[in-house]
Scaffold this active site. Structure first.
Site, PDB file in Angstrom:
ATOM      1  CG  ASP A  41      -2.207   1.291   0.869  1.00 52.95           C
ATOM      2  OD1 ASP A  41      -2.277   1.114   0.107  1.00 52.95           O
ATOM      3  OD2 ASP A  41      -2.909   0.979   1.863  1.00 52.95           O
ATOM      4  CG  HIS A 101      -2.513  -5.954   4.638  1.00 49.41           C
ATOM      5  ND1 HIS A 101      -3.489  -7.199   4.984  1.00 49.41           N
ATOM      6  CD2 HIS A 101      -1.979  -5.871   3.661  1.00 49.41           C
ATOM      7  CE1 HIS A 101      -3.346  -7.947   3.934  1.00 49.41           C
ATOM      8  NE2 HIS A 101      -3.391  -6.711   3.118  1.00 49.41           N
ATOM      9  CB  ILE A 103      -0.569   2.527   5.131  1.00 48.90           C
ATOM     10  CG1 ILE A 103      -0.538   3.100   3.910  1.00 48.90           C
ATOM     11  CG2 ILE A 103       0.524   1.780   5.705  1.00 48.90           C
ATOM     12  CD1 ILE A 103       1.013   3.431   3.522  1.00 48.90           C
ATOM     13  CG  HIS A 120      -1.650  -8.965   9.557  1.00 49.30           C
ATOM     14  ND1 HIS A 120      -2.708  -8.826   9.837  1.00 49.30           N
ATOM     15  CD2 HIS A 120      -1.700  -8.485   7.887  1.00 49.30           C
ATOM     16  CE1 HIS A 120      -3.621  -8.167   9.093  1.00 49.30           C
ATOM     17  NE2 HIS A 120      -2.438  -7.872   7.788  1.00 49.30           N
ATOM     18  CG  ASP A 155      -6.782   0.586   3.026  1.00 51.85           C
ATOM     19  OD1 ASP A 155      -5.417   0.347   3.540  1.00 51.85           O
ATOM     20  OD2 ASP A 155      -7.213   0.281   1.751  1.00 51.85           O
ATOM     21  CG  ASN A 210      -8.337  -5.751  -0.857  1.00 51.40           C
ATOM     22  OD1 ASN A 210      -7.516  -4.513  -0.934  1.00 51.40           O
ATOM     23  ND2 ASN A 210      -7.792  -7.231  -1.087  1.00 51.40           N
ATOM     24  CG  ASP A 255      -5.211  -5.557  -3.001  1.00 53.42           C
ATOM     25  OD1 ASP A 255      -4.845  -4.520  -2.344  1.00 53.42           O
ATOM     26  OD2 ASP A 255      -4.207  -6.598  -3.379  1.00 53.42           O
ATOM     27  CG  ASN A 256      -4.561  -0.721  -1.450  1.00 52.33           C
ATOM     28  OD1 ASN A 256      -5.103  -1.511  -0.196  1.00 52.33           O
ATOM     29  ND2 ASN A 256      -3.233  -2.124  -1.222  1.00 52.33           N
TER      30      ASN A 256
END
Length: 341
Positions: A41, A101, A103, A120, A155, A210, A255-256
Site C-alpha cells: 500500500d 499491510h 496504510i 499482522h 486496509d 479490501n 485491491d487498494n
C-alpha cells in the site's frame, strides 16, 4: 469446466482464473531501487511525500523475504529522481514481528502527520498509530489498537487523529477457514468504524472487503470487494454509519483504492487473474493492472486501463496512486514502479 462441481466453478470465476491480460504500456517507468519484497500500500501526503508499506507476509501468498521484518519506506516525489528510503521507527516498538499491510495518513489541525498501519504480528490483526517526524524522517509509535471487531484487517482509511474505517477481508483468521470461506463464497466480510469512544460494524455482506478510501469532500467512502470484482460507494453520515449508494462492476480483482485529491478520480491496483497470485508459478507469474475510475457517482463512470503487464516487470499489483503527474504502482510481495505520466 462443465463437469466441475458448481462451487468450484463459482470459486474459479471469483478468482478470474481464465483471464489473460492485454498489455498497456507506459513509456517513462522505472523500478524503485531498494524495494524488493512488496509495496502493498502507498499513501501520498499533499506535499508529495509518499509512504510505502513493504514486507507483507500474508497466508497463502509468496514472500521474497520471509524472515525479514516489514518496513515503511518514504519517497519525496518533488525530487527529480525520487529514491525510497526506509523510515526509522522509535524504540519500544516490536520491529521483529512488524508485518505491515494497508496504510493511511491523517493531517491534524496543527499539521501533525499521523500514519495508521495495519499490522499482522504473529498473524494477528492490529492497527499501529505512528506520528511522522519529518525533520529526521522517523516514525514515533504512539499506540497499538486491538479490538474484537478488528479480526482480519486488510486496509484502513483515517478520519481523525485516532479514528478510522477498517476492512476485514475475512470473517475467519485461521488460514484453512479463510480458504474455505473464499471457496464456499461466504459473504461474511465487513467494514468497521473505530474510535476510542465507539467501535461498530458499519457495512457487511462482502466476499472480501479490501481497499478502502474516502472522497475529497469526505462525503463518501469507497470499498473494493476484491472477489466480487467491484467497488462500492457508501455515503458517510454524521454518526459514522454508512449507507450504500451504488456499486461499480469491474472485470478484475481490485485491491487498494487511492483517490486523487485534485480530481476525485479513483486509482486502483488490480489482479487480472487471482489464481496466478495464489499459485505463483515462476513461469506464469501474476500479472499487473492499473485502473483509473473517473466520475464514479455518474450513471456511467469512465474506467480506463492505464497500465497492464503480464508479470515480467511487476507481479501482483495491489495499489496505484498519483501526485503531480507521477504514478507509483505497488505490489503485494514483489517490487514497485515509478512512472512519469
Amino acid at each position: 469446466w462443465c463437469r466441475l462441481p458448481r462451487v468450484v466453478v463459482v470459486s474459479l470465476n471469483r478468482l478470474n482464473a481464465t483471464r489473460e491480460v492485454d498489455p498497456v504500456a507506459l513509456p517513462n517507468c522505472r523500478l524503485i531501487k531498494g524495494i524488493e519484497a512488496g509495496s502493498e500500500d502507498i499513501d501520498i501526503l499533499p506535499n508529495g511525500l509518499a509512504f510505502i508499506s513493504s514486507g507483507l507476509k500474508y497466508p497463502g501468498l509468496k514472500s521474497f523475504a520471509p524472515d525479514k521484518p516489514g518496513e515503511i519506506f518514504l519517497m519525496d516525489l518533488n525530487e527529480k529522481k525520487p529514491k525510497a528510503s526506509e523510515l526509522r521507527i522509535s524504540r519500544g516498538f516490536d520491529l521483529g514481528s512488524f508485518n505491515p499491510h494497508g496504510i493511511s495518513t491523517y493531517i491534524d489541525k496543527d499539521d501533525t502527520v499521523y500514519l495508521f498501519v495495519v499490522n499482522h504480528p504473529h498473524q494477528k490483526s492490529t492497527v499501529e498509530l505512528f506520528k511522522f517526524m519529518e525533520e529526521d524522517n522517523s516514525l514515533v509509535h504512539l499506540k497499538t489498537i486491538r479490538h474484537d471487531l478488528l479480526t482480519s484487517v486488510n486496509d484502513v482509511v483515517a478520519v481523525g487523529p485516532d479514528s478510522f474505517y477498517a476492512t476485514n477481508d475475512h470473517y475467519f483468521s485461521d488460514f484453512i477457514l479463510m480458504f474455505l470461506e473464499m471457496y464456499l463464497g461466504l459473504t461474511w466480510s465487513n467494514v468497521v468504524y473505530y474510535s476510542p469512544k465507539e467501535v461498530k460494524e458499519v457495512a457487511s455482506g462482502f466476499y472480501s472487503a479490501n481497499g478502502i478510501n474516502i472522497s475529497p469532500d469526505k462525503k463518501y467512502i469507497y470499498i473494493a470487494d476484491i472477489f466480487d470484482h467491484n467497488v462500492h460507494v457508501m455515503e458517510k453520515h454524521a454518526d459514522w454509519n454508512l449507507t450504500h449508494v451504488k456499486t461499480l462492476q469491474l472485470d478484475t480483482l481490485a485491491d487498494n483504492l487511492s483517490v486523487d485529491p485534485d480530481t476525485g478520480d479513483i486509482w486502483t491496483g488490480c489482479h487480472p487473474n487471482g489464481m496466478k497470485l495464489f499459485y505463483n508459478d515462476p513461469d506464469n507469474p501474476p500479472a499487473s493492472e492499473v485502473l483509473r475510475i473517473q466520475n464514479i457517482l455518474a450513471e456511467k463512470p469512465t474506467v480506463t486501463r492505464v497500465y497492464a503487464e503480464n508479470g515480467s516487470v511487476l507481479q501482483g499489483t495491489s495499489v496505484a496512486t498519483v501526485y503531480n503527474r507521477k504514478l507509483l504502482i505497488g505490489t503485494v510481495f514483489h517490487r514497485a514502479l515509478y512512472c512519469e505520466l
